[in-house]
Design a protein around this motif. Structure first.
Motif, PDB file in Angstrom:
ATOM      1  N   VAL A  39       0.823  -1.209   0.000  1.00 42.73           N
ATOM      2  CA  VAL A  39       0.000   0.000   0.000  1.00 42.73           C
ATOM      3  C   VAL A  39       0.861   1.267   0.000  1.00 42.73           C
ATOM      4  O   VAL A  39       0.610   2.177  -0.805  1.00 42.73           O
ATOM      5  N   PRO A  40       1.900   1.389   0.853  1.00 43.22           N
ATOM      6  CA  PRO A  40       2.728   2.607   0.790  1.00 43.22           C
ATOM      7  C   PRO A  40       3.420   2.796  -0.561  1.00 43.22           C
ATOM      8  O   PRO A  40       3.559   3.930  -1.029  1.00 43.22           O
ATOM      9  N   ARG A  90       2.325   1.813  -3.540  1.00 46.29           N
ATOM     10  CA  ARG A  90       1.303   2.254  -4.489  1.00 46.29           C
ATOM     11  C   ARG A  90       0.932   3.718  -4.243  1.00 46.29           C
ATOM     12  O   ARG A  90       0.778   4.492  -5.191  1.00 46.29           O
ATOM     13  N   LYS A  91       0.807   4.116  -2.987  1.00 50.99           N
ATOM     14  CA  LYS A  91       0.478   5.510  -2.676  1.00 50.99           C
ATOM     15  C   LYS A  91       1.583   6.457  -3.114  1.00 50.99           C
ATOM     16  O   LYS A  91       1.318   7.543  -3.635  1.00 50.99           O
ATOM     17  N   ASP A 116       1.414   6.724  -6.941  1.00 44.23           N
ATOM     18  CA  ASP A 116       0.280   7.543  -7.368  1.00 44.23           C
ATOM     19  C   ASP A 116       0.490   9.017  -7.070  1.00 44.23           C
ATOM     20  O   ASP A 116      -0.074   9.873  -7.763  1.00 44.23           O
ATOM     21  N   ALA A 117       1.283   9.345  -6.058  1.00 39.41           N
ATOM     22  CA  ALA A 117       1.546  10.738  -5.700  1.00 39.41           C
ATOM     23  C   ALA A 117       2.573  11.396  -6.614  1.00 39.41           C
ATOM     24  O   ALA A 117       2.678  12.624  -6.628  1.00 39.41           O
TER      25      ALA A 117
END
Length: 137
Positions: A62-63, A65-66, A69-70
């Motif tokens: 999750v981190p 991917r975040k 995306d950022a």
């Protein structure tokens, strides 16, 4: 798009320390990452290139991917080391995704366990289009 200076975000996705140590060597005066216009950034909002080391563990999915995306576009992903490419000795398991390419589109792969700093530097130059890849000869 990548003719100006570039900001690189280094993400440790479950590294044992070997590949990350080789990446840290790029800031030494011998390799002088800055002379090529590459700079390390702590935030994905300023990053042009994401350099990922280590096997992609379950807690980093999750981190990672975040952070991806950022990042503003255009963006590149460079996977460094055997663990980032395939999961290394862990492979696909209950705790490991089996490589960064399982989650993100990887533009450049730098093999090795750990790869030498010059190979990582060459991978960054290939990612931004300043050098041809080994497969395009």
């Amino acid at each position: 798009a990548f003719r100006r200076s570039l900001q690189i975000l280094v993400v440790d996705a479950g590294d044992c320390g070997a590949c990350l140590n080789e990446v840290k060597q790029l800031n030494n005066p011998y390799y002088n990452l800055h002379r090529l216009g590459f700079f390390l950034t702590p935030t994905p909002r300023h990053a042009d290139v994401m350099l990922v080391v280590g096997a992609l563990t379950d807690h980093m999915r999750v981190p990672l991917r975040k952070a991806y995306d950022a990042m503003p576009g255009p963006k590149r992903v460079v996977a460094v080391g055997a663990c980032a490419l395939s999961g290394g000795v862990f492979g696909r398991s209950f705790i490991c995704a089996g490589g960064v390419a399982e989650m993100l589109p990887v533009d450049v792969e730098v093999p090795g366990n750990p790869p030498p700093p010059l190979a990582i530097l060459h991978g960054l130059l290939v990612a931004v289009g300043r050098k041809p890849s080994a497969g395009s000869r």
